[in-house]
Write a protein that holds these residues in place. Sequence first.
Motif, short mmCIF file in Angstrom:
data_model
loop_
_atom_site.label_atom_id
_atom_site.label_comp_id
_atom_site.label_asym_id
_atom_site.label_seq_id
_atom_site.Cartn_x
_atom_site.Cartn_y
_atom_site.Cartn_z
N THR A 7 -0.07 5.16 -0.01
CA THR A 7 -1.19 6.10 0.02
C THR A 7 -0.70 7.52 0.27
N ASP B 104 0.86 -1.19 0.00
CA ASP B 104 0.00 0.00 0.00
C ASP B 104 0.89 1.23 0.00
N ASN C 71 -4.57 5.59 -3.05
CA ASN C 71 -3.39 4.79 -3.33
C ASN C 71 -2.78 5.29 -4.62
N VAL C 72 -1.46 5.21 -4.70
CA VAL C 72 -0.75 5.66 -5.89
C VAL C 72 -1.31 4.98 -7.13
N SER C 73 -1.70 3.72 -7.02
CA SER C 73 -2.23 2.98 -8.17
C SER C 73 -3.60 3.52 -8.63
N GLU C 74 -4.26 4.31 -7.78
CA GLU C 74 -5.59 4.85 -8.12
C GLU C 74 -5.53 6.15 -8.90
#
Length: 166
Positions: free
Chosen positions: A141, A139, A162-165
């Motif tokens: 964030t 994670d 989250n960076v992936s979001e």
Amino acid sequence: PCPPTGLHIEPQPSWMAFTGQTFEEMLGTGWIRAIHPDDVPIVGERWTQAVACGETCFSEHRIRRHDGDWRWMTVHAVPVRDAEGTIVEWFGMNLDITDRKRAEEAIRASESRYRSLFEHMLEGFAYCRMIYEGGQPRDFTYLDVNPAFERLTGLRDVIGKNVSEV
């Protein structure tokens, strides 16, 4: 102790030692003259309401010490009741919280200075929480970003994501 009326009729040695008030000065509601003038309205209102309703009184306010120094106090006054539930006296306790109040103010000032510096930095800056699992990031964030980060990356409203979001 204080009688059910909330008006002091007996000497309060610890109050008199702390404030320097004589018994005559603290008699009745004279104790309120040792309360900081800015705090008197709310303290008076809370005490009057507590006595009228027979409820515990709580307040944080400044009291003038015998040497003239204003000290922050947390004040609790509770009604003491007999077997029939009638208030027979009030029991109170004052605790000096001046050091805590000063520390809280120092923290607020420090946070304000930090926030001002953070907001006005020319470099993009992001605070993130990273949680690792098995040695790998699981994670990542965003907790806080400054305006320069948003300006340089074009990313907006990323806090809590989250960076992936993004």
